[in-house]
Enzyme design. Structure first.
Site, PDB file in Angstrom:
ATOM      1  N   SER A  52      35.976 -13.873 -22.419  1.00  9.93           N
ATOM      2  CA  SER A  52      35.803 -12.493 -22.870  1.00  9.93           C
ATOM      3  C   SER A  52      35.895 -12.436 -24.386  1.00  9.93           C
ATOM      4  CB  SER A  52      36.888 -11.607 -22.258  1.00  9.93           C
ATOM      5  OG  SER A  52      36.860 -10.305 -22.810  1.00  9.93           O
ATOM      6  N   TYR A  81      46.117 -10.572 -21.059  1.00 15.73           N
ATOM      7  CA  TYR A  81      44.721 -10.786 -20.683  1.00 15.73           C
ATOM      8  C   TYR A  81      43.950 -11.451 -21.818  1.00 15.73           C
ATOM      9  CZ  TYR A  81      39.968 -10.022 -19.107  1.00 15.73           C
ATOM     10  OH  TYR A  81      38.655 -10.219 -18.737  1.00 15.73           O
TER      11      TYR A  81
END
Length: 270
Positions: free
Chosen positions: A149, A159
């Site tokens: 990501s 994350y």
């Protein structure tokens, strides 16, 4: 790794996709089936996997195997690794896509919840990349795609930390694989139109142009895999963002990401 839609059935390549029941993983499965790949679909939701498997068999005439597994469970993860390592059923393309975000700040989440997410986002990628790439190197061809990501380029909770690891791990793996006929690519999307936002309870932020469409994202990634690119960043907007994030001072980025007020912040995926 062959990606030719005209590949005859007797020599069709096989792809294993984790997190295949929805979102980016589901789109990978559809596009790979259209390119005449047989598939191994991995996710927790058996019903959705079976539905997708039936669709792909019907529409593209490919063989599809359903492998239900919760990748935060080490026994289940090992079953997927064993499937990847099976020399009688070689896998030519591994797509490590499974992942999810958590709502709330790190210190407010139970550590067991954080550990489960960590296992899916990082440990599963490590274990499955090892199992898949080992066999690919022995056969002299193949590819690993690890879905990371653009969040990995900023310091914003567990994350983004996990996705930073995925990108760097993939870069290192690519270096190790040089000259073997096997490639490794980190896919680094930004905001993408999938079910993820609804499941995580995240409202769509920002203007419409920052949102990517999953079909374009996946086709861009597969084109980058065919070219042997190590990092695939779909979309001009995120190519620009990543370029800026690489040069902006880290303290400045951290200040911009400080939470406002006492409420928790939702983690985002892709």
């Amino acid at each position: 790794m062959p990606l030719d839609p005209a590949t005859p059935a007797r020599t069709r390549p096989t792809a294993l996709v984790t997190g295949a029941s929805a979102g980016i993983g589901r789109e990978f499965a559809r596009q790979l089936a259209a390119r005449r790949h047989d598939l191994v679909l991995v996710a927790r939701d058996v019903a959705r996997l079976e539905e997708l498997a039936g669709e792909l068999r019907r529409d593209h005439g490919v063989d599809v195997e359903v492998l239900a597994a919760d990748l935060s469970d080490r026994d289940a993860l090992q079953r997927v690794a064993d499937r990847l390592a099976d020399p009688s059923r070689p896998v030519d393309l591994l797509v490590n896509n499974a992942g999810y975000g958590l709502k709330g700040r790190f210190l407010r989440n139970p550590v067991a919840v954080e550990e489960a997410a960590f296992d899916v986002l990082t440990r599963a990628v490590l274990v499955l990349s090892h199992a898949g790439a080992t066999g690919m190197v022995e056969r002299g061809h193949g590819a690993v795609v690890n879905v990371s990501s653009v969040a990995g380029y900023v310091a914003s909770g567990t994350y983004s930390a996990a996705k930073s690891w995925v990108t760097v791990f993939t870069e290192g793996l690519s270096t190790e694989l040089a000259g073997t006929g096997v490639t490794a690519t980190a896919l680094c999307p930004g905001f993408t139109n999938t079910e993820f936002q609804q499941r995580a309870g995240i409202a769509k932020p920002g203007p419409g142009f920052i949102w990517l469409d999953a079909p374009d994202l996946v086709s861009t990634c597969l084109a980058d895999v065919a070219k042997g690119r190590v990092v695939s960043v779909p979309g001009w907007q995120y190519k620009t963002a990543v370029g800026l994030l690489k040069v902006l001072p880290r303290p400045l980025l951290r200040r911009g990401l400080r939470p406002q007020g006492p409420g928790g912040r939702a983690r985002r995926r892709r």
